[in-house]
Structure formats: C-alpha cells, structure tokens
Scaffold this motif. Structure first.
Motif, mmCIF file in Angstrom:
data_model
loop_
_atom_site.group_PDB
_atom_site.id
_atom_site.type_symbol
_atom_site.label_atom_id
_atom_site.label_comp_id
_atom_site.label_asym_id
_atom_site.label_seq_id
_atom_site.Cartn_x
_atom_site.Cartn_y
_atom_site.Cartn_z
ATOM 1 N N GLY B 290 43.486 40.415 41.950
ATOM 2 C CA GLY B 290 42.764 39.238 42.417
ATOM 3 C C GLY B 290 43.506 38.449 43.494
ATOM 4 O O GLY B 290 42.987 37.473 44.020
ATOM 5 N N THR B 303 38.979 45.330 47.128
ATOM 6 C CA THR B 303 37.918 44.535 46.503
ATOM 7 C C THR B 303 37.486 43.426 47.442
ATOM 8 O O THR B 303 38.336 42.730 48.015
ATOM 9 C CB THR B 303 38.421 43.923 45.183
ATOM 10 N N ARG B 305 35.567 39.920 47.679
ATOM 11 C CA ARG B 305 35.070 38.829 46.816
ATOM 12 C C ARG B 305 34.197 37.921 47.664
ATOM 13 O O ARG B 305 34.598 37.448 48.715
ATOM 14 C CB ARG B 305 36.244 38.035 46.264
ATOM 15 N N ALA B 355 31.981 40.425 43.159
ATOM 16 C CA ALA B 355 33.113 41.270 43.544
ATOM 17 C C ALA B 355 32.619 42.692 43.727
ATOM 18 O O ALA B 355 31.839 43.197 42.918
ATOM 19 C CB ALA B 355 34.204 41.216 42.487
ATOM 20 N N SER B 357 34.144 46.530 44.612
ATOM 21 C CA SER B 357 35.356 47.316 44.816
ATOM 22 C C SER B 357 35.013 48.681 45.375
ATOM 23 O O SER B 357 34.124 49.353 44.859
ATOM 24 C CB SER B 357 36.112 47.486 43.501
#
Lengths: 271, 430
Positions: B290, B303, B305, B355, B357
């Motif tokens: 994150g 990823t 976001r 999110a 990925s």
C-alpha cells in the motif's frame, strides 16, 4: 601503488609534483591550441607574421614619418619592430591566458588536472607565434642591411621576461574571470591602451628623465628596452628602470600564483 | 574483501545557494543606482544583499571499496551521486571529511569531454588520453586497440566535428576504456550509442572489473546496475541510505517511493462532464503493502489506487457506472484494458478507494502509464484521465536481462516449449 589522500581544507602537498607528472598534458594542451589556431584559415600561420607587420607599418608611419620622433642611427622600422614583436607577444599571451580557464570550463568541471596548466599552456602557444614572427625581424634587417650584434643572443632572456610579465597578470585575471566575467571586457581594452602607453611606437628616451623611473613601473617597458638594447646597436639599457620593471614583474607573478592557488579549489564549483 | 582501494570517511560537500534578499518595489532611479553600483558592491562586499543558504549535497558519507569490486551508485536525481564522483575524481574539494585513494583514478564523467571539434579523430585520441592521465607512450601502445574498438578506422583523419554523434561517443568511450586505471569512475555513459555498442561497452567494463580493477558506476538503469555490479551504494539526499549486495539495495531504492506521478485533490470541475455523478479525486500507484511507489520490478505487482468522488453523497452509485483502466506504453499505445463496475465490487461508501492490481510478471521492462475512464455502458463519459501515474518496470533478473537493449515488446509471457523428437514426428505422420 601511489596513495592519494584528499582532505577538506588542506592544500594537497603534492601539487608541484603533480605539475611535473602532468607535463605531457601541458604539451598536449599547447599542441591542441597550436593545431586549432590556424585550422580552416587560408593563409594559416602567415597570420603570425602579417599582424606584427601591419602594426609596424602603421606605427612607423605615425611616429616616424608624421611625428618625426628621433630614431638614432637605427632605421625607424627596426626600432619599431624591436618593440612590436615583444608587445604582440605580451598582448596575445595576456589575452589568451586570461580567458584560458573560462574557455576550458568544460574541462575544468569534468576532469582533474593542475589547473595552472591552462594559463601556462596559453602563454606557451603565444610564444610559438612569437618565435615565428621573429622571422619578420630577420627579413626586415636583411632588407635594410642592418647587421646584428652579439647582444642579440640575449633575446631569449628578455623573451622569458616578457612571458613572465604576461603570466602574472594573466593568472590574476583568469582567476577573477571565473567569478566575474567582467574581466573578459577589461583585457582587450587594457591591451589596446597599453600599445600607446608602452614605448612601442617611440623610444623610451623620449620620456623626460624625471618620469622615466615611474614609467618603468609598466613591466613591458623593461622588456621592450631589453629588446631594443639587444637589437639596435646604439641603444643603452637604463638600468634603474629595468630593475624596476623586473621587480614589478616578480611581484605580479607572485601575486598571480598565490591568488590562483588559493582560489583553484573552488573553480569547478563556480565556473 | 581485499585491502581497501577507496576509503571515504565522514565526507561532506557544502554548496552555497545564492538567494536574492527581498528587493521589494523601489523607485526606478533607485533601481538604476543600485544596478550602477552593483559591480563595486559585489567586489568589495560579496556577501552583501545576497543572502546565502547552505546546501549539503553530501553529508557524512563513509565507505570502503576493495580492489576489484564493481560498485553501483544509485539514487534519485540530486541525491549527490555526481557530487560524490566529482569528489573522488578530484574535480572539486570536499568541505569536510577525507578520501584515500590507492592508485590512479580515471573518470568518465561525460563522454567526449576534452574532445576538440576541429581536431581529427587521431589527434583527439592523443589529447583525450592525455587528459585522462595517459602518457604519450601508453597512448601510442594502445592506439590500434582504441581505433578498432571505436570502429572509426576510416575517419581517423577527419575532424570530429564531422563525426556522427554515434561515432563521437564510440571514440570517446574507447579512449577511456583503454586507460588502465586502478580505479575507474563511470557516470551514465551507457545511455548513448546503439544497442550493439552498448553491449560492447558492458562487455569491456566487465573485462576491466575482472582484471582486478575497481569500478564505480553511476546509473539510473537498474537493469544494467544489477547485471554489472555486485554491490551498490544507495544515496538519498546526500546521505548513504544503503550499502550492500545489489539484490538487496535495488529493491530498497525502488520502493523508496519518492515522487509518485499521481494526481490528487481533483474537484468535479476537473471532470470531463460537468455535474458528473462521479469523478476521480486521486490516483496513485502502490506496492503490495500500500506504500506509494512508481518503480517496480517485473516480478512485483503494480496496484493502481483510485479515490472516487460522488456528487450526491446520499444517493446510490449509478449501477450502470463502469471504470475502465488501460495501460499505455511509452509511445502512448494501449497495452491492455481492464474494466470493473464499482457497484459489483461491494458497498461503495465515501472515502473508499478502488484498487486494481496487474498480475506479475506481465509487463516487460519499460515505462508505462494509465488511462482511467469513468463512463456508462451506453458510452456516456463522466471522467477521463490519460497518462496518469507513470511507472516503470525494471528487469529484476529475467532471462532477458543480459540483452539489455533488445526490444522485448510490452508483455512477458511464460510460454510452453516442448521438444518433439524426430521419432514422434514420423510416428505422427502416419
């Protein structure tokens, strides 16, 4: 294996030894400038002779013919030429050495070498031009059938003096040029001006006796007097004035080297 | 580790940044007077009026490098890499600390430094060699090798100003590569030249290192660093952030997460359609944990976001809303497109984020960015962003790492290979 220690705020001890180690680079820098100097010119190295020839003709006409200044027994063209050659040497050497650091800014900020090689190299290049231009003197003397004396053998000594006279202020100005580019405009002006306040177009004995010592504070007065003494038969050397010029040259050179060495470490950061 | 060839202790370099003191509005006459007297004031009182701010380009750096080590120096722009190399190659002096060098140092800080455009290739080889510290005899001895390496035999007597930039660079690298220093410092030279020549340079550097000499190599190309260097120094804001085996240091650098090219704080006014029910407020790329990140190894997941804004907080998410994300390569071509309907993911509330990925390994090493579109199935576009969150994929040791310059396309795929023996072929034919 050589071990090198670089410490903050301490001058490296091996500087002058380094200078010796880099002597080949000095040769290459001078060689580069000589090669580049007359690339893509039509008459090439002839410029080294033509420039003093033209200056000589103009000065001879103005001072010898129009102003009718005394020449003594020596033909006026030779009197003038004996001064034009060292003067041109000085002017070119001073001009080239004073811009040498800024002109090579790329090298200074990318490669290490003793930086003092740059102004020294610049002076050496003008020396080569000077040696070539000496042939003009030979030709003029032959044309006017003016026999040389043994005193001419002392010319290398006076040439060295002229070289040092140019190197001192050259070192000072090139250092100042790194921080203040203003000096780029000062030198051409000084050189132009100097041609008239130095005894190039006239002989030093034109200057009144009481001013002569003061006049010799100009280091080129000593050099030019020396050249005249070596070339012109009846010339005598005014020794107090010559000593004075010598002293001024020595002091300027010492100042130049000291200031250069003190500032050298910051060149790469501010150039 | 063998005896240290480079020893650096508490090294620091300070620069003074000039900042003009607040001049304010003055009358013209005053300004003119000021300008007229400025040179004099600068000469006599250089510190006057110009406030100076200290800036430490390097601070408190200590490390040792043994002979024969190939060390990569990595870090963002302005981290102090070039300053370090300048100090090591004696171009500038340190403000504090000390450096001990054992042996001759040659630095290749910028290819072609010291080349004179008017001189011929032959002349420049001698000049450049001398600048790098070679003697005339040494240069003469290596002359043929240099010329052969640079592949410029035909143009030796042509002024280098007529050289193509490729020839120029090849010649410059060739001279430096044949200099036999105990310590070689290289700054980003491989960013030039064509693929074949780059490979040759890498090979030569490998050779130099295997010859027992020490190499310091600065680069932003993690792939090259990983391939060439066994150890890395990672600089961050003038300090040594990490020092260790390359495979440990490079990931630390890549995950350091400075300068993520995302977007934030967009308002409905920034959206494509005014009064759109939803728009993208912020977008950033993150690693698995994150943390914001923009450089990824090809084996790690990228990823994206997205924080979405809603115009009617109380209302429902329009069920027909679709979020489409595409990946574009450095030429702006779409590599792939993926889609999701936020209402399908779950209960979407204020301050929630979407999110997405990408699977890994998928993208080939290179630079990419995202195109994000919020729209309906009917084709009504609410918001659209292109070129957001640029990120790079670095080869973290794939089987292609050795062919650095090759074009691998955009996608890595684990394809199935099998051997079909001649016997089977005959059997199959009947």
């Amino acid at each position: 294996m050589p071990r090198l220690v670089i410490e903050a705020n301490r001058p490296s001890l091996g500087y002058w030894a380094d200078l010796y180690r880099y002597r080949e680079l000095l040769y290459f820098l001078a060689w580069r400038d000589v090669l580049v100097r007359y690339k893509q010119t039509a008459i090439g190295v002839a410029w080294a002779v033509i420039r003093p020839l033209l200056v000589m003709l103009v000065l001879w006409f103005v001072f010898g013919r129009l102003a009718k200044l005394p020449a003594g027994d020596t033909p006026y063209p030779i009197v003038v030429l004996a001064a034009v050659l060292p003067w041109q040497f000085f002017a070119v050497a001073l001009g080239e050495s004073s811009t040498s650091l800024v002109a090579n800014a790329g090298l200074v900020s990318k490669v290490y070498f003793p930086r003092i090689l740059l102004p020294i190299g610049a002076v050496l290049v003008s020396l080569i031009d000077f040696v070539i231009s000496l042939s003009l003197l030979g030709v003029v003397m032959a044309v006017l059938s003016y026999a040389p004396t043994w005193r001419m053998l002392s010319l290398p000594l006076f040439t060295l003096l002229g070289l040092l006279a140019a190197l001192g202020p050259g070192l000072l100005v090139t250092t100042l040029n790194v921080r203040f580019r203003d000096f780029r405009y000062v030198i051409p002006f000084v050189v132009q001006f100097g041609l008239y306040i130095s005894p190039v177009g006239f002989r030093t004995d034109v200057v009144p006796e009481k001013w002569r010592l003061l006049y010799s504070l100009n280091p080129m007065v000593g050099v030019i007097d020396g050249f005249r003494w070596a070339i012109c038969r009846e010339e005598t050397l005014y020794l107090p004035g010559f000593a004075c010029s010598l002293a001024v040259t020595a002091v300027t050179l010492a100042l130049g080297v000291t200031y250069f060495r003190r500032t050298e470490r910051t060149f790469a950061d501010i150039i | 580790m063998t005896e240290a060839v480079v020893r650096v202790e508490g090294l620091g370099k300070k620069y003074l940044l000039q900042q003009r003191a607040e001049a304010g509005y003055a009358r013209l006459s005053e300004q003119l007077m000021r300008a007229a007297t400025a040179p004099w004031r600068r000469l006599t009182r250089p510190s006057d009026r110009i406030a100076r701010k200290e800036f430490w380009a390097l601070k408190d750096l200590s490390f040792e490098i043994g002979s024969g080590e190939v060390v990569g120096v990595i870090g963002r722009n302005g981290a102090g890499k070039s300053t370090l190399l300048k100090l090591l190659s004696r171009i500038t002096e340190p403000t504090e600390g000390r450096i001990e060098l054992c042996g001759r140092v040659a630095s290749l800080l910028e290819v072609g430094t010291g080349f004179h455009p008017e001189l011929t290739g032959r002349e420049n080889i001698f000049l450049n060699g001398a600048l790098l510290g070679m003697t005339r005899a040494e240069i003469r001895a290596k002359f043929d090798a240099i010329v052969a390496f640079a592949e410029v035999e035909q143009f030796l007597d042509t002024p280098v100003k007529r050289y193509s930039s490729g020839m120029y660079v090849r010649l410059a690298f060739a001279v430096a590569a044949h200099l036999d220093p105990e310590i070689l410092i290289i700054d980003e030279v491989l960013a030039v030249g064509d693929a074949a020549f780059q490979k040759k340079c890498l090979g030569r550097m490998d050779e130099i290192a295997r010859g027992g000499r020490t190499v310091l190599f600065v680069s932003h190309q993690m792939g090259t660093v990983a391939q060439l260097c066994s150890r890395c120094l990672y600089l961050e804001q003038g300090r040594l952030a990490a020092d260790g085996p390359t495979e440990d240091v490079i990931p630390r650098y890549l995950t350091s997460g400075q300068a993520i090219g995302g977007v934030s704080n967009r308002t409905p006014d920034d959206a494509v359609t005014p009064d759109a029910p939803m728009w993208v407020v912020a977008a950033r790329t993150t690693a698995n944990d994150g943390e914001p990140q923009s450089d990824f190894l090809h084996t790690s997941q990228v990823t994206l976001r997205l924080a979405l804004g809603r115009n009617d907080p109380a209302g429902e998410i329009p069920t027909q809303l679709v979020c489409t994300v595409a990946v574009q390569d450095h030429l702006g071509r779409r590599v792939l497109t993926t889609q999701c309907q936020p209402s399908e993911v779950g209960d979407f509330e204020a301050d929630d984020e979407l999110a997405m990925s990408l699977p890994a390994p998928l993208l080939a090493p290179g630079s990419y960015a995202f195109i994000v579109t919020l729209h309906t199935h009917a084709g009504e576009i609410f918001d659209r962003l292109s070129g957001v969150c640029p990120f790079t994929i670095t080869d973290g040791g794939s089987r292609f790492a050795r062919y650095r310059a090759g074009d691998l396309g955009c996608v890595l795929a684990d394809c199935e290979w099998q051997l079909i023996s001649a016997g089977d072929l005959v059997a199959n034919r009947f």
